[in-house]
Design a protein around this motif. Structure first.
Motif, PDB file in Angstrom:
ATOM      1  N   PRO A 172     -35.078  81.925 109.360  1.00  0.00           N
ATOM      2  CA  PRO A 172     -36.024  82.529 108.794  1.00  0.00           C
ATOM      3  C   PRO A 172     -36.949  81.163 108.163  1.00  0.00           C
ATOM      4  O   PRO A 172     -37.622  80.670 107.474  1.00  0.00           O
ATOM      5  CB  PRO A 172     -34.966  81.921 107.512  1.00  0.00           C
ATOM      6  CG  PRO A 172     -33.689  82.156 108.383  1.00  0.00           C
ATOM      7  CD  PRO A 172     -33.673  82.278 109.606  1.00  0.00           C
ATOM      8  N   LEU A 173     -36.893  79.233 108.644  1.00  0.00           N
ATOM      9  CA  LEU A 173     -36.634  78.845 108.037  1.00  0.00           C
ATOM     10  C   LEU A 173     -38.377  78.418 108.905  1.00  0.00           C
ATOM     11  O   LEU A 173     -39.509  77.285 108.982  1.00  0.00           O
ATOM     12  CB  LEU A 173     -36.507  77.313 108.599  1.00  0.00           C
ATOM     13  CG  LEU A 173     -35.627  77.226 107.145  1.00  0.00           C
ATOM     14  CD1 LEU A 173     -33.995  75.866 106.953  1.00  0.00           C
ATOM     15  CD2 LEU A 173     -35.778  77.599 105.707  1.00  0.00           C
ATOM     16  N   ALA A 174     -38.611  79.529 110.311  1.00  0.00           N
ATOM     17  CA  ALA A 174     -39.268  78.867 111.507  1.00  0.00           C
ATOM     18  C   ALA A 174     -40.757  79.321 111.030  1.00  0.00           C
ATOM     19  O   ALA A 174     -40.640  80.313 110.016  1.00  0.00           O
ATOM     20  CB  ALA A 174     -39.048  79.258 112.859  1.00  0.00           C
ATOM     21  N   ASP A 175     -42.052  79.126 111.477  1.00  0.00           N
ATOM     22  CA  ASP A 175     -43.474  80.076 111.516  1.00  0.00           C
ATOM     23  C   ASP A 175     -43.160  81.240 112.283  1.00  0.00           C
ATOM     24  O   ASP A 175     -42.136  81.121 113.171  1.00  0.00           O
ATOM     25  CB  ASP A 175     -44.264  79.128 112.688  1.00  0.00           C
ATOM     26  CG  ASP A 175     -44.447  77.897 111.786  1.00  0.00           C
ATOM     27  OD1 ASP A 175     -45.042  77.264 111.988  1.00  0.00           O
ATOM     28  OD2 ASP A 175     -44.161  78.057 110.835  1.00  0.00           O
ATOM     29  N   LEU A 176     -43.709  82.263 111.545  1.00  0.00           N
ATOM     30  CA  LEU A 176     -43.701  83.571 112.367  1.00  0.00           C
ATOM     31  C   LEU A 176     -41.666  83.949 112.199  1.00  0.00           C
ATOM     32  O   LEU A 176     -41.867  84.952 113.137  1.00  0.00           O
ATOM     33  CB  LEU A 176     -44.314  83.858 113.056  1.00  0.00           C
ATOM     34  CG  LEU A 176     -45.790  83.015 113.732  1.00  0.00           C
ATOM     35  CD1 LEU A 176     -45.688  83.540 115.545  1.00  0.00           C
ATOM     36  CD2 LEU A 176     -46.169  84.235 113.411  1.00  0.00           C
ATOM     37  N   GLN A 177     -40.983  83.759 111.138  1.00  0.00           N
ATOM     38  CA  GLN A 177     -40.361  84.458 111.051  1.00  0.00           C
ATOM     39  C   GLN A 177     -40.678  86.144 110.848  1.00  0.00           C
ATOM     40  O   GLN A 177     -41.243  85.667 110.500  1.00  0.00           O
ATOM     41  CB  GLN A 177     -39.623  83.507 109.755  1.00  0.00           C
ATOM     42  CG  GLN A 177     -40.581  83.932 108.073  1.00  0.00           C
ATOM     43  CD  GLN A 177     -39.501  83.640 106.991  1.00  0.00           C
ATOM     44  OE1 GLN A 177     -38.518  83.900 107.110  1.00  0.00           O
ATOM     45  NE2 GLN A 177     -40.284  82.620 106.814  1.00  0.00           N
ATOM     46  N   ASP A 178     -39.453  86.639 111.110  1.00  0.00           N
ATOM     47  CA  ASP A 178     -39.320  87.729 110.254  1.00  0.00           C
ATOM     48  C   ASP A 178     -40.441  88.672 111.798  1.00  0.00           C
ATOM     49  O   ASP A 178     -40.829  89.830 111.272  1.00  0.00           O
ATOM     50  CB  ASP A 178     -40.105  88.388 109.309  1.00  0.00           C
ATOM     51  CG  ASP A 178     -39.071  87.959 108.551  1.00  0.00           C
ATOM     52  OD1 ASP A 178     -39.380  86.959 107.561  1.00  0.00           O
ATOM     53  OD2 ASP A 178     -37.509  88.730 108.520  1.00  0.00           O
TER      54      ASP A 178
ATOM     55  N   TYR B 145     -43.877  92.164 105.256  1.00  0.00           N
ATOM     56  CA  TYR B 145     -45.019  91.992 106.927  1.00  0.00           C
ATOM     57  C   TYR B 145     -45.011  93.247 107.521  1.00  0.00           C
ATOM     58  O   TYR B 145     -44.092  93.973 107.493  1.00  0.00           O
ATOM     59  CB  TYR B 145     -44.180  90.874 107.746  1.00  0.00           C
ATOM     60  CG  TYR B 145     -43.979  89.492 107.481  1.00  0.00           C
ATOM     61  CD1 TYR B 145     -42.594  89.078 106.832  1.00  0.00           C
ATOM     62  CD2 TYR B 145     -44.917  88.616 106.265  1.00  0.00           C
ATOM     63  CE1 TYR B 145     -41.581  87.666 106.368  1.00  0.00           C
ATOM     64  CE2 TYR B 145     -44.865  86.867 106.656  1.00  0.00           C
ATOM     65  CZ  TYR B 145     -43.393  87.001 106.389  1.00  0.00           C
ATOM     66  OH  TYR B 145     -42.728  85.912 106.417  1.00  0.00           O
ATOM     67  N   LEU B 146     -46.516  93.130 108.184  1.00  0.00           N
ATOM     68  CA  LEU B 146     -46.970  94.192 108.385  1.00  0.00           C
ATOM     69  C   LEU B 146     -47.279  93.452 110.080  1.00  0.00           C
ATOM     70  O   LEU B 146     -47.742  93.006 109.680  1.00  0.00           O
ATOM     71  CB  LEU B 146     -48.233  94.983 107.828  1.00  0.00           C
ATOM     72  CG  LEU B 146     -47.176  95.452 106.291  1.00  0.00           C
ATOM     73  CD1 LEU B 146     -48.891  95.995 105.814  1.00  0.00           C
ATOM     74  CD2 LEU B 146     -46.919  96.904 106.499  1.00  0.00           C
TER      75      LEU B 146
ATOM     76  N   LEU C 115     -43.302  97.815 109.828  1.00  0.00           N
ATOM     77  CA  LEU C 115     -42.946  96.923 108.800  1.00  0.00           C
ATOM     78  C   LEU C 115     -41.567  95.935 107.927  1.00  0.00           C
ATOM     79  O   LEU C 115     -41.374  97.024 108.708  1.00  0.00           O
ATOM     80  CB  LEU C 115     -43.234  97.540 107.452  1.00  0.00           C
ATOM     81  CG  LEU C 115     -42.843  98.400 106.442  1.00  0.00           C
ATOM     82  CD1 LEU C 115     -43.830  96.783 105.186  1.00  0.00           C
ATOM     83  CD2 LEU C 115     -42.280  99.324 104.725  1.00  0.00           C
ATOM     84  N   THR C 116     -41.759  95.032 107.684  1.00  0.00           N
ATOM     85  CA  THR C 116     -40.596  95.024 107.269  1.00  0.00           C
ATOM     86  C   THR C 116     -40.319  93.868 106.436  1.00  0.00           C
ATOM     87  O   THR C 116     -41.435  93.016 105.522  1.00  0.00           O
ATOM     88  CB  THR C 116     -39.673  93.612 108.170  1.00  0.00           C
ATOM     89  OG1 THR C 116     -38.360  93.752 108.718  1.00  0.00           O
ATOM     90  CG2 THR C 116     -40.908  92.113 108.646  1.00  0.00           C
TER      91      THR C 116
END
Lengths: 118, 116
Positions: free
Chosen positions: B97-103, A33-34, A94-95
């Motif tokens: 990890p299972l949610a929207d907008l994870q990370d 992701y950016l 970035l990830t």
């Protein structure tokens, strides 16, 4: 190792004009992701826009849009109709896709300071 | 609502003091982070907690001690700091990890720390 490079330490734009901030990155991951974050002098880091690498369509959020070129590893931010409130430090980040157990590191560029002139 | 709160906003402490920074989120996020940011620099990751367990420690000196008492709360205990530790300390959280907008990491407003 992942790296993010912002080659413009400072940029300026006239109010109501358009400006583009540059960002290039390097990663060996295929999924990542950016992000663009904005940090005004008030210091809170605010998410501006997010892009999944597997999506070809460029992300947009109101006046903010990106030009994502995966092959070139480029991720520029375009701000249209610039406003005085857009003045801030902008960080590209970035990830990689989250690994086992949850989180991954967010790698930041050095930032671009944007000035908006009235 | 994507709100992460941090207290205090400002903290001044001597090198012999013990103090704590607090971070809170009520979004059900499962990962929480501490960053250190010097002026005109990007944030530097210090610690990551995932599901209340320390998952990343970026070789931070032991005078910084993180604690995650529950899924909504993250503390950073400070002891015997040096003047060079003066910085903005940012907390962030991200969904499971299972949610929207994870990370996607959402940041708090930060604590401005000055060590005398």
């Amino acid at each position: 190792a992942q790296t993010v490079t912002q080659s413009q330490p400072e940029m300026s734009v006239q109010e109501a004009e358009t400006v583009t901030l540059s960002c290039t990155y390097d990663t060996s991951e295929s999924d990542y992701y950016l992000f663009w974050y904005k940090q005004p002098p008030s210091r809170q880091m605010i998410l501006v826009i997010r892009q999944e690498a597997y999506k070809q369509q460029n992300a947009t959020e109101n006046r903010f849009s990106v030009n994502f070129q995966k092959a070139a590893k480029s991720f520029s931010l375009k701000i249209s109709d610039s406003q005085l409130g857009d003045a801030a430090m902008y960080f590209c980040a970035l990830t990689s896709i989250r690994g086992q157990g949850g989180s991954e590191k967010l790698v930041f560029g050095k930032g671009t300071k944007l000035t908006v002139n009235p | 609502d994507t709100e992460v709160t941090q207290t205090p906003k400002h903290l001044v402490m001597g090198m012999t003091n013990k103090k704590s920074l607090k971070c809170e989120q009520h979004m059900g996020h499962r990962a929480m982070y501490w960053y250190k940011q010097k002026a005109k620099k990007p944030p530097e990751l210090m610690f990551v907690y995932s599901y209340e367990k320390l998952s990343i420690n970026e070789s931070v000196p032991s005078r910084f001690s993180p604690e995650c008492p529950n899924s909504s709360l993250l503390n950073l205990h400070l002891h015997a700091l040096q003047p060079e530790d003066s910085a903005l300390y940012l907390c962030a959280s991200s969904p499971s990890p299972l949610a929207d907008l994870q990370d996607t990491q959402y940041f708090g407003p930060g604590t401005r720390l000055t060590v005398l």
